[in-house]
Design an enzyme around this catalytic site. Structure first.
Site, PDB file in Angstrom:
ATOM      1  N   TYR A 214     -16.483  -2.944  -4.035  1.00  0.00           N
ATOM      2  CA  TYR A 214     -15.611  -1.924  -3.351  1.00  0.00           C
ATOM      3  C   TYR A 214     -14.886  -1.254  -4.332  1.00  0.00           C
ATOM      4  O   TYR A 214     -14.757  -0.043  -4.390  1.00  0.00           O
ATOM      5  CB  TYR A 214     -14.676  -2.912  -2.586  1.00  0.00           C
ATOM      6  CG  TYR A 214     -13.515  -1.928  -1.868  1.00  0.00           C
ATOM      7  CD1 TYR A 214     -13.789  -1.225  -0.858  1.00  0.00           C
ATOM      8  CD2 TYR A 214     -12.229  -1.833  -2.128  1.00  0.00           C
ATOM      9  CE1 TYR A 214     -12.766  -0.374  -0.406  1.00  0.00           C
ATOM     10  CE2 TYR A 214     -11.246  -1.240  -1.926  1.00  0.00           C
ATOM     11  CZ  TYR A 214     -11.250  -0.566  -0.816  1.00  0.00           C
ATOM     12  OH  TYR A 214     -10.306   0.394  -0.524  1.00  0.00           O
TER      13      TYR A 214
ATOM     14  N   LYS B 143     -14.665   2.737  -5.402  1.00  0.00           N
ATOM     15  CA  LYS B 143     -13.662   3.721  -5.178  1.00  0.00           C
ATOM     16  C   LYS B 143     -13.277   4.346  -6.579  1.00  0.00           C
ATOM     17  O   LYS B 143     -12.751   5.628  -6.441  1.00  0.00           O
ATOM     18  CB  LYS B 143     -12.335   2.943  -4.835  1.00  0.00           C
ATOM     19  CG  LYS B 143     -12.225   2.216  -3.351  1.00  0.00           C
ATOM     20  CD  LYS B 143     -11.755   3.483  -2.468  1.00  0.00           C
ATOM     21  CE  LYS B 143     -11.923   3.143  -0.908  1.00  0.00           C
ATOM     22  NZ  LYS B 143     -11.523   4.452  -0.139  1.00  0.00           N
TER      23      LYS B 143
ATOM     24  N   SER C 236      -7.385   3.832  -4.021  1.00  0.00           N
ATOM     25  CA  SER C 236      -6.983   2.368  -3.926  1.00  0.00           C
ATOM     26  C   SER C 236      -6.609   1.838  -5.152  1.00  0.00           C
ATOM     27  O   SER C 236      -7.526   1.918  -6.260  1.00  0.00           O
ATOM     28  CB  SER C 236      -8.010   1.621  -3.556  1.00  0.00           C
ATOM     29  OG  SER C 236      -7.757   0.233  -3.521  1.00  0.00           O
TER      30      SER C 236
ATOM     31  N   GLU D 259      -7.022  -1.199  -5.618  1.00  0.00           N
ATOM     32  CA  GLU D 259      -8.202  -1.993  -6.350  1.00  0.00           C
ATOM     33  C   GLU D 259      -8.844  -1.589  -7.430  1.00  0.00           C
ATOM     34  O   GLU D 259      -9.550  -2.186  -8.158  1.00  0.00           O
ATOM     35  CB  GLU D 259      -9.157  -2.070  -4.910  1.00  0.00           C
ATOM     36  CG  GLU D 259      -8.954  -3.308  -4.050  1.00  0.00           C
ATOM     37  CD  GLU D 259      -9.067  -4.558  -4.622  1.00  0.00           C
ATOM     38  OE1 GLU D 259      -8.359  -5.563  -4.601  1.00  0.00           O
ATOM     39  OE2 GLU D 259     -10.102  -4.965  -5.197  1.00  0.00           O
TER      40      GLU D 259
HETATM   41  P1  NAP Z   1     -10.198   0.536   7.870  1.00  0.00           P
HETATM   42  O1  NAP Z   1      -9.101   0.205   9.188  1.00  0.00           O
HETATM   43  O2  NAP Z   1     -11.062  -0.395   7.576  1.00  0.00           O
HETATM   44  O3  NAP Z   1     -10.905   2.175   8.731  1.00  0.00           O
HETATM   45  C1  NAP Z   1     -11.948   2.081   7.883  1.00  0.00           C
HETATM   46  C2  NAP Z   1     -12.710   3.425   8.770  1.00  0.00           C
HETATM   47  O4  NAP Z   1     -14.196   3.785   8.168  1.00  0.00           O
HETATM   48  C3  NAP Z   1     -13.067   3.170  10.310  1.00  0.00           C
HETATM   49  O5  NAP Z   1     -12.569   4.352  10.904  1.00  0.00           O
HETATM   50  C4  NAP Z   1     -14.699   3.105  10.200  1.00  0.00           C
HETATM   51  O6  NAP Z   1     -15.206   3.489  11.287  1.00  0.00           O
HETATM   52  C5  NAP Z   1     -14.966   4.180   8.883  1.00  0.00           C
HETATM   53  N1  NAP Z   1     -16.152   4.211   8.667  1.00  0.00           N
HETATM   54  C6  NAP Z   1     -16.775   2.881   8.175  1.00  0.00           C
HETATM   55  N2  NAP Z   1     -18.109   3.463   7.585  1.00  0.00           N
HETATM   56  C7  NAP Z   1     -18.359   4.798   8.103  1.00  0.00           C
HETATM   57  C8  NAP Z   1     -19.306   5.727   7.979  1.00  0.00           C
HETATM   58  N3  NAP Z   1     -20.673   5.415   7.377  1.00  0.00           N
HETATM   59  N4  NAP Z   1     -19.176   6.958   8.440  1.00  0.00           N
HETATM   60  C9  NAP Z   1     -17.996   7.333   9.028  1.00  0.00           C
HETATM   61  N5  NAP Z   1     -16.824   6.282   9.130  1.00  0.00           N
HETATM   62  C10 NAP Z   1     -17.177   5.100   8.520  1.00  0.00           C
HETATM   63  O7  NAP Z   1      -9.249   1.069   6.783  1.00  0.00           O
HETATM   64  P2  NAP Z   1      -7.871   1.718   6.530  1.00  0.00           P
HETATM   65  O8  NAP Z   1      -6.787   0.376   6.173  1.00  0.00           O
HETATM   66  O9  NAP Z   1      -7.484   2.493   7.706  1.00  0.00           O
HETATM   67  O10 NAP Z   1      -7.995   2.339   5.206  1.00  0.00           O
HETATM   68  C11 NAP Z   1      -8.317   3.898   5.217  1.00  0.00           C
HETATM   69  C12 NAP Z   1      -9.087   4.021   3.840  1.00  0.00           C
HETATM   70  O11 NAP Z   1      -8.066   4.107   2.671  1.00  0.00           O
HETATM   71  C13 NAP Z   1     -10.344   3.406   3.367  1.00  0.00           C
HETATM   72  O12 NAP Z   1     -10.969   4.292   2.624  1.00  0.00           O
HETATM   73  C14 NAP Z   1      -9.787   2.412   2.354  1.00  0.00           C
HETATM   74  O13 NAP Z   1     -10.575   1.933   1.438  1.00  0.00           O
HETATM   75  C15 NAP Z   1      -8.393   3.219   1.780  1.00  0.00           C
HETATM   76  N6  NAP Z   1      -7.342   2.355   1.379  1.00  0.00           N
HETATM   77  C16 NAP Z   1      -6.618   1.421   2.168  1.00  0.00           C
HETATM   78  C17 NAP Z   1      -5.738   0.644   1.963  1.00  0.00           C
HETATM   79  C18 NAP Z   1      -4.753  -0.306   2.674  1.00  0.00           C
HETATM   80  O14 NAP Z   1      -4.199  -1.169   2.568  1.00  0.00           O
HETATM   81  N7  NAP Z   1      -5.132  -0.169   4.351  1.00  0.00           N
HETATM   82  C19 NAP Z   1      -5.152   0.558   0.535  1.00  0.00           C
HETATM   83  C20 NAP Z   1      -5.897   1.617  -0.438  1.00  0.00           C
HETATM   84  C21 NAP Z   1      -7.096   2.417   0.069  1.00  0.00           C
HETATM   85  P3  NAP Z   1     -16.103   2.388  12.443  1.00  0.00           P
HETATM   86  O15 NAP Z   1     -14.731   2.240  13.527  1.00  0.00           O
HETATM   87  O16 NAP Z   1     -16.943   3.150  12.971  1.00  0.00           O
HETATM   88  O17 NAP Z   1     -16.409   1.358  11.540  1.00  0.00           O
HETATM   89  N1  GDD Z   2      -8.371 -11.440   3.597  1.00  0.00           N
HETATM   90  C1  GDD Z   2      -7.979 -12.514   2.946  1.00  0.00           C
HETATM   91  N2  GDD Z   2      -8.302 -13.625   3.890  1.00  0.00           N
HETATM   92  N3  GDD Z   2      -7.372 -12.492   1.852  1.00  0.00           N
HETATM   93  C2  GDD Z   2      -6.785 -13.593   1.381  1.00  0.00           C
HETATM   94  C3  GDD Z   2      -6.895 -14.693   2.067  1.00  0.00           C
HETATM   95  C4  GDD Z   2      -7.727 -14.842   3.481  1.00  0.00           C
HETATM   96  O1  GDD Z   2      -7.817 -15.742   3.960  1.00  0.00           O
HETATM   97  N4  GDD Z   2      -6.349 -15.758   1.453  1.00  0.00           N
HETATM   98  C5  GDD Z   2      -5.764 -15.167   0.492  1.00  0.00           C
HETATM   99  N5  GDD Z   2      -6.003 -13.851   0.412  1.00  0.00           N
HETATM  100  C6  GDD Z   2      -5.877 -12.821  -0.771  1.00  0.00           C
HETATM  101  C7  GDD Z   2      -6.963 -12.186  -1.342  1.00  0.00           C
HETATM  102  O2  GDD Z   2      -7.706 -12.923  -2.307  1.00  0.00           O
HETATM  103  C8  GDD Z   2      -6.350 -11.114  -1.950  1.00  0.00           C
HETATM  104  O3  GDD Z   2      -5.869 -11.426  -3.262  1.00  0.00           O
HETATM  105  C9  GDD Z   2      -4.949 -10.768  -1.117  1.00  0.00           C
HETATM  106  O4  GDD Z   2      -5.006 -11.906  -0.193  1.00  0.00           O
HETATM  107  C10 GDD Z   2      -5.298  -9.474  -0.271  1.00  0.00           C
HETATM  108  O5  GDD Z   2      -6.400  -9.675   0.407  1.00  0.00           O
HETATM  109  P1  GDD Z   2      -6.747  -8.558   1.555  1.00  0.00           P
HETATM  110  O6  GDD Z   2      -5.557  -8.461   2.513  1.00  0.00           O
HETATM  111  O7  GDD Z   2      -8.103  -8.974   2.046  1.00  0.00           O
HETATM  112  O8  GDD Z   2      -6.656  -6.959   0.868  1.00  0.00           O
HETATM  113  P2  GDD Z   2      -7.050  -6.618  -0.603  1.00  0.00           P
HETATM  114  O9  GDD Z   2      -5.943  -6.471  -1.473  1.00  0.00           O
HETATM  115  O10 GDD Z   2      -8.326  -7.061  -0.819  1.00  0.00           O
HETATM  116  O11 GDD Z   2      -7.715  -5.120  -0.120  1.00  0.00           O
HETATM  117  C11 GDD Z   2      -6.761  -4.108   0.953  1.00  0.00           C
HETATM  118  O12 GDD Z   2      -6.024  -3.430  -0.181  1.00  0.00           O
HETATM  119  C12 GDD Z   2      -6.769  -2.541  -1.119  1.00  0.00           C
HETATM  120  C13 GDD Z   2      -5.752  -1.743  -1.896  1.00  0.00           C
HETATM  121  O13 GDD Z   2      -5.378  -2.542  -2.849  1.00  0.00           O
HETATM  122  C14 GDD Z   2      -7.786  -3.453   1.448  1.00  0.00           C
HETATM  123  O14 GDD Z   2      -7.080  -2.598   2.567  1.00  0.00           O
HETATM  124  C15 GDD Z   2      -8.595  -2.251   0.594  1.00  0.00           C
HETATM  125  O15 GDD Z   2      -9.212  -1.333   1.590  1.00  0.00           O
HETATM  126  C16 GDD Z   2      -7.494  -1.561  -0.090  1.00  0.00           C
HETATM  127  O16 GDD Z   2      -8.108  -0.871  -1.143  1.00  0.00           O
END
Ligand code: NAP
Ligand code: GDD
Length: 331
Positions: free
Chosen positions: A157, A161, A133, A135
């Protein structure tokens, strides 16, 4: 026909990746945890061709069993505690799942492939993708960020990662496992969890437009993120595992926008002025914030031939349109 095992199949990326792999003729297995996971039915309905296998990133034996049963060519480790604020409330669980869970998955591969320090898996069959990520970059000193940018994580988190990233690199170097770390910047979609800021905004814009919600309380409106479309990003995951050699890649659009810009566009799409409905409250602020992330995905463009298709404006519109439909049909 190649076989893929996806952890995190119930999450946003898991469903898009499964659809993509099925479309290019993979046999797809999804790992689901818990004896009565409420999201299992969602996967069975949305993705009837995905086969379910039980397992948990907290349980080493279950991962070995899953690999032995599925015999995958490719493993995509998408499972994690992924919502950053949760990681301050449950730092130990976050470390166990998001950090050590990666080690357990790699150990499962090592054991099944029979690799050891004296006998590396030089001809290992299983290819491994780790969902790293942006992050990890956290408090950035350099913009934009690429594969050489130093990490400075700002949340439990992010720290977990970083462990997941380096243990992936280490198992590649120690055991010859074909392991890749995809350093993905924020990617969103209509399937994004409602706790993340983009979906919180798109749902609110739709709800307010339809008279079902009055206002929207957010945290830091100044934060900047490089937001792309999840459907584009899962193509990059697959491409990484098709290369001759394993490597790490930054994936993002190269454009960053403030939270307030996302809100502005979303509300404008439904003919409203965001400033009339949105306010900021410290209850949604974070103990340590990541202020600004922008990707330099030059390596992915050059080596994988990857680039995003959906623009920021199209992404916002897609999410608001989907929530308008969902809200209209629901309440
Ligand atoms: P998400 O929607 O929050 O999905 C997380 C998944 O992890 C869910 O299927 C959850 O299953 C599973 N999980 C949690 N704890 C577990 C455990 N103990 N054993 C097995 N499965 C478990 O996340 P996403 O947005 O699809 O992201 C996918 C991956 O990419 C994550 O690793 C996230 O950190 C990473 N990532 C995401 C972003 C982004 O912007 N979306 C960016 C960078 C990296 P349950 O339904 O059972 O809870
Ligand atoms: N969630 C949330 N809710 N975020 C807020 C809000 C609110 O009400 N208001 C402002 N924000 C700001 C957060 O402080 C952060 O700076 C930004 O919006 C994005 O927040 P999120 O959407 O929660 O995502 P994230 O950037 O913290 O994390 C996501 O992206 C990562 C990759 O950079 C997640 O998907 C992580 O799993 C992933 O690794």
């Amino acid at each position: 026909m190649p076989t893929a095992l996806i952890t995190g199949i119930t999450g946003q990326d898991g469903t898009y990746l499964a659809e993509h792999l099925l479309s290019v003729d993979y046999r797809v297995y999804g790992l689901i945890r818990g004896q009565a996971n409420p999201k299992r039915q969602l996967v069975e309905t949305l993705l009837p061709d995905v086969r379910i296998v039980e397992g948990d990133l907290l349980d080493q034996t279950s991962l070995i069993n899953a690999i032995q049963r599925v015999e995958p060519d490719e493993i995509y480790n998408l499972a994690a505690v992924s919502f950053v604020p949760v990681s301050w409330n449950q730092p130990e669980l976050t470390g166990e799942v998001t950090g050590l869970g990666v080690l357990r998955m790699l150990e499962a591969i090592r054991v099944v492939e029979g690799a050891s320090t004296s006998r590396p898996a030089r001809n290992g069959r299983i290819r491994f993708y780790q969902a790293s990520s942006s992050e990890m970059f956290g408090k950035v000193a350099v913009t934009p960020q690429n594969e050489q940018t130093p990490f400075y994580p700002r949340s439990p988190y992010g720290v977990a990662k970083v462990y997941g990233h380096y243990i992936t690199v280490n198992y590649r170097e120690s055991y010859g496992i074909f392991a890749c770390s995809g350093i993905l910047f924020n990617h969103e979609s209509p399937r994004r969890g409602p706790e993340f800021v983009t979906r919180k905004i798109s749902r609110a814009a739709a709800g307010i437009k339809l008279g079902k919600q009055k206002d929207l309380v957010l945290g830091n409106l100044d934060a900047r993120r490089d937001w792309g479309f999840a459907g584009d990003y899962v193509r990059a995951m697959h491409l990484m595992l098709q290369q001759p050699l394993p490597d790490d890649y930054v994936i993002g659009t190269g454009e960053s926008h403030q939270v307030r810009e996302f809100a502005d566009l979303a509300f404008r799409h439904v003919g409203l002025n965001w400033q009339d409905y949105v306010r900021s409250d410290s209850q949604f602020s974070r103990p340590a914030e990541v202020d600004h992330l922008t990707a330099d995905a030059t390596k992915a463009r050059q080596k994988l031939g990857w680039q995003p298709i959906v623009s920021f404006e199209e992404l916002v519109q897609m999410m608001v349109e989907a929530d308008l439909k969902a809200e209209a049909g629901q309440r």
